[in-house]
Write a protein that holds these residues in place. Structure first.
Motif, PDB file in Angstrom:
ATOM      1  N   VAL A   5       0.838  -1.202   0.000  1.00 19.71           N
ATOM      2  CA  VAL A   5       0.000   0.000   0.000  1.00 19.71           C
ATOM      3  C   VAL A   5       0.873   1.253   0.000  1.00 19.71           C
ATOM      4  CG1 VAL A   5      -1.732   1.301   1.299  1.00 19.71           C
ATOM      5  CG2 VAL A   5      -1.915  -1.176   1.118  1.00 19.71           C
ATOM      6  N   SER A   6       1.981   1.214   0.730  1.00 20.58           N
ATOM      7  CA  SER A   6       2.867   2.385   0.773  1.00 20.58           C
ATOM      8  C   SER A   6       3.463   2.672  -0.600  1.00 20.58           C
ATOM      9  CB  SER A   6       3.994   2.163   1.791  1.00 20.58           C
ATOM     10  OG  SER A   6       4.947   1.222   1.315  1.00 20.58           O
ATOM     11  N   TRP A   7       3.712   1.620  -1.402  1.00 21.10           N
ATOM     12  CA  TRP A   7       4.228   1.843  -2.758  1.00 21.10           C
ATOM     13  C   TRP A   7       3.168   2.474  -3.660  1.00 21.10           C
ATOM     14  CZ3 TRP A   7       8.752   1.914  -5.257  1.00 21.10           C
ATOM     15  CH2 TRP A   7       9.865   1.462  -4.559  1.00 21.10           C
ATOM     16  N   ILE A   8       1.904   2.132  -3.422  1.00 20.26           N
ATOM     17  CA  ILE A   8       0.833   2.824  -4.158  1.00 20.26           C
ATOM     18  C   ILE A   8       0.836   4.296  -3.788  1.00 20.26           C
ATOM     19  CG2 ILE A   8      -1.670   3.018  -4.436  1.00 20.26           C
ATOM     20  CD1 ILE A   8      -1.853   0.002  -4.092  1.00 20.26           C
ATOM     21  N   PHE A 231      -3.295   7.592   1.008  1.00 14.83           N
ATOM     22  CA  PHE A 231      -2.156   6.751   0.656  1.00 14.83           C
ATOM     23  C   PHE A 231      -0.808   7.373   1.019  1.00 14.83           C
ATOM     24  CE2 PHE A 231      -5.564   5.090  -1.978  1.00 14.83           C
ATOM     25  CZ  PHE A 231      -5.399   3.727  -1.815  1.00 14.83           C
ATOM     26  N   ALA A 232      -0.652   8.683   0.857  1.00 13.89           N
ATOM     27  CA  ALA A 232       0.624   9.308   1.196  1.00 13.89           C
ATOM     28  C   ALA A 232       0.973   9.159   2.678  1.00 13.89           C
ATOM     29  CB  ALA A 232       0.609  10.783   0.785  1.00 13.89           C
ATOM     30  N   PRO A 233       0.017   9.358   3.607  1.00 11.02           N
ATOM     31  CA  PRO A 233       0.371   9.141   5.024  1.00 11.02           C
ATOM     32  C   PRO A 233       0.865   7.728   5.312  1.00 11.02           C
ATOM     33  CG  PRO A 233      -1.678  10.367   4.865  1.00 11.02           C
ATOM     34  CD  PRO A 233      -1.338   9.921   3.473  1.00 11.02           C
ATOM     35  N   ILE A 234       0.308   6.739   4.613  1.00 13.35           N
ATOM     36  CA  ILE A 234       0.784   5.357   4.811  1.00 13.35           C
ATOM     37  C   ILE A 234       2.228   5.237   4.333  1.00 13.35           C
ATOM     38  CG2 ILE A 234       0.436   2.954   4.126  1.00 13.35           C
ATOM     39  CD1 ILE A 234      -2.547   3.569   3.878  1.00 13.35           C
ATOM     40  N   PHE A 235       2.526   5.879   3.195  1.00 11.73           N
ATOM     41  CA  PHE A 235       3.907   5.865   2.696  1.00 11.73           C
ATOM     42  C   PHE A 235       4.847   6.544   3.692  1.00 11.73           C
ATOM     43  CE2 PHE A 235       7.109   8.570   0.606  1.00 11.73           C
ATOM     44  CZ  PHE A 235       8.001   7.583   0.227  1.00 11.73           C
TER      45      PHE A 235
END
Length: 687
Positions: A5-8, A231-235
């Motif tokens: 998910v972080s790569w997304i 998604f950016a916060p997960i990255f």
């Protein structure tokens, strides 16, 4: 799963970066941006490579990859963060200043080169230093092919794809977001397969989609909300989990980290400053470039993540680079604010900023898609001709819609018809799209002939044109409204000779009346005042345009239309205001008794304000203020005496008991004008 998910999130961040890359801006500031960007890349890259060779071996993930490690450090120190720079410029109101545009353009070019460098270095890391020369050659070949295809065929293919999606799947923001993600994952897969990083493919897609006008600010905002909100916060969280702050307790790591940070700051500042000065910028402008481009932000985290994933960086070196990203992002804004406050505005820059501010506030500046329903009446042809002149210089897209009224019912359920429309869309190249029914050869030929005629009247490049055919399931109005709901900014209609002269009947007939009442966007109605037996409207020769105004928003919209048409025909626009002697209070301020002289002064300020816009556009403008008891009759007399070729009226659709009401004066002028009339309708009050 969190890693996936972080790569997304990483890919979405690269798409956002690409969306912010304005190729036209880079080209417009080519010399200054190129010099500054090259200086900001070459010097920090060289210093980073040199630093990579002197760092202790404990920082290398693989002893045999000193070359790749050094190249990667050089690449990491060359990156800048556009979002950080843009945020400071926006907060200071400097985004549209010359120095702001050069800074952003330099950052865009810097990052574009940086991602290419990252792709090359990542490819070398995968193949190993032993085959470095051969790998670099193969990678460069594929890189040239990818970039060549992307920026030659890519814009056309991307534009076509969004046009097809709009025509078949709808133009809502989530649909566009899905298309962008499919493109990014698809192109990213290709670049990854070819030995280049997937993030390069995502960045390329972002750049290409950013040039598509159909991917408007609303769609961009939706994509950014999803990216930056989910998604950016997960990255970022995943990137933070990899950081090991305990490594800073080691004196060797502390010394190496401080050295890397110092080289990163000094290299970027010196390189950008030298490049800016070489481009002819002032000392403070050079300091601003060095300060702004020093911010690394999230993009440095992306580089560090890629380095860790391909085995070039150790956790310790990864932690150091993340620290560099944080520290440079903190110190860049105050330095940038300090330097920007010392840069003075030039006279040319003041003029440019005034023009851009007018454009941002303009009605036409926000018009991207126009719908022109037509059955090829002379009034529709008039609307087509004038729309063509307006759209030509603004790259507005016009959809000509032919509605078949033969009564043939489309077959199948709505879902079946929708699926058929999607399937049929693959075989259509934006000429005629049938929505079920009306499949006879006669109807097909009629629609083709009509749309060919309208295209000839519009006379703009094919990429700005879209033709569709729809079958009226119930009424023409409902078919048009169904299409209007597909995110159009303006609807243009021909009156089709249906003017009604009864006060109890709609001015333009029931079909147009229904559209005016229900359409959510502004409407342009063309009245040719010519015989409806005319089959083909000849090319108009417009030399004099009459523009009545009372200073309202809808008058301003009418003024913009007038000036655009005048620019195309090199015509003169007469801006006029008739002071109504008997209704001064009603016209200007309810319940206030104004003198004639005060009313004239106010009227002159109104027409002068409109005239300034036309003069800014290079239009020959005349102003006139007069006093009368029947303004509408005075305007008709003036149009007749001066042999006016076109009258442009602004109107706000007012609530009426049984019909859309434009006001007595507008209706009188439309019915009695000696020349064609355009009515621009706003919808603020009629809801």
């Amino acid at each position: 799963m969190i890693e996936a998910v972080s790569w997304i999130g990483l890919i979405m961040l690269l798409i956002v970066t690409g969306l912010e890359t304005d190729l036209e801006l880079i080209i417009s500031r080519a010399k200054s941006a190129t010099y500054t960007a090259l200086g900001g890349i070459i010097i920090p890259f060289a210093m980073g490579v040199a630093l990579g060779y002197v760092l202790p071996g404990q920082f290398l993930a693989n002893d045999g990859q000193r070359l790749v490690f050094s190249l990667f450090i050089g690449t990491a120190l060359s990156i800048s963060a556009i979002p950080v720079i843009a945020k400071v410029l926006i907060d200071m109101g400097m985004m549209h200043r010359d120095v702001g545009q050069i800074t952003i353009a330099s950052g865009m070019l810097n990052d574009t080169i940086g991602w290419v460098m990252l792709a090359l270095v990542a490819s070398l890391a995968r193949t190993g230093s032993e085959q470095a020369l051969g790998a670099a050659g193969v990678t460069l070949v594929w890189l040239v092919i990818i970039l060549g295809v992307s920026f030659t065929l890519g814009p056309r293919l991307t534009e076509w794809l969004f046009r097809w999606v709009d025509a078949t799947l709808g133009s809502d923001d989530l649909t566009k977001t899905t298309v962008v993600m499919i493109l990014a994952l698809g192109v990213g897969t290709i670049t990854h397969y070819l030995g280049l990083e997937a993030v390069l493919g995502a960045f390329i897609v972002g750049v290409l989609v950013g040039q598509v006008r159909r991917f408007d600010s609303s769609a961009r905002h939706t994509f950014e909300v999803i990216s930056l909100g989910i998604f950016a916060p997960i990255f970022f969280a995943t990137a933070g989990l990899r950081v090991d702050l305990t490594t800073w307790a080691d004196p060797v790591v502390m010394l190496a980290g401080i050295t890397v940070l110092a080289v990163a700051i000094a290299g970027k500042f010196i390189g950008s400053f030298i490049g800016a000065r070489a481009a002819g910028l002032s000392t403070w402008e050079g300091i601003a470039m060095g300060s702004g481009l020093n911010a690394r932000g999230a993009l440095e985290l992306i580089v560090a993540t890629v380095g860790l994933s391909i085995g070039v960086l150790t956790t310790t070196m990864y932690t150091i680079i993340v620290t560099v990203a944080i520290v440079t992002s903190l110190i860049a804004p105050p330095l940038l604010r300090l330097s920007l406050s010392r840069i003075e505005l030039s006279a040319d820059e003041v003029d440019r900023l005034e023009r851009e501010e007018l454009e941002r506030q303009s009605f036409l500046g926000g018009v991207i898609r126009v719908l022109l329903p037509t059955q090829c009446s002379v009034d529709s042809q008039l609307a087509a001709q004038l729309l063509g002149h307006i759209a030509r210089n603004r790259e507005i897209e016009i959809t000509s819609m032919y509605v078949d009224t033969d009564g043939t019912e489309p077959s199948g359920t709505p879902l079946v018809r929708r699926i058929k429309r999607v399937v049929d869309g693959f075989g259509v190249s934006d000429t005629v799209q049938s929505d079920g029914g009306a499949n006879t050869q006669q109807v097909y030929e009629q629609s083709e002939d009509c749309l060919d005629l309208i295209d000839a009247q519009i006379d703009i490049p094919n990429k700005q044109l879209r033709n569709i055919v729809r079958t009226a399931e119930t009424t023409v109005s409902e078919s048009v409204l169904d299409e209007v709901s597909d995110s159009y900014d303006l609807v243009a209609l021909g009156a089709d000779g249906q003017l009604e002269y009864s006060p109890d009947e709609p001015l333009f007939g029931m079909a147009i009346d229904n559209l005016v009442q229900a359409t959510p966007c502004p409407i342009l109605i063309a009245v040719s005042n010519m015989s409806q037996t005319t089959k083909t409207l000849p090319e108009l020769s417009i030399q004099r345009i009459l523009l009545p105004t009372i200073g309202t928003e809808y008058s301003r919209r009418a003024a913009e239309i007038s000036f655009e048409v005048a620019t195309a025909y090199d015509a003169t626009v007469e801006i006029t205001h008739i002071v109504n002697r008997s209704q001064l209070g009603d016209l200007y301020m309810s319940g206030t008794d104004r003198s004639i002289s005060e009313a004239i002064d106010l009227a002159e300020s109104i027409v002068d304000r409109e005239a300034e816009i036309g003069q800014t556009m290079g239009v020959n403008v005349r102003t006139n203020v007069s006093v009368g008891t029947k303004p509408e009759r005075t305007l008709i007399e003036r149009a007749t005496i001066n042999e006016t070729d076109l009258i442009v009226l602004g109107s706000e659709v007012r609530p009426g008991s049984r019909r859309a009401f434009f006001g007595h004066r507008v209706e009188y002028i439309v019915k009695n004008a000696p020349c064609p009339v355009l009515v621009i309708c706003s919808k603020q009050s009629y809801q």
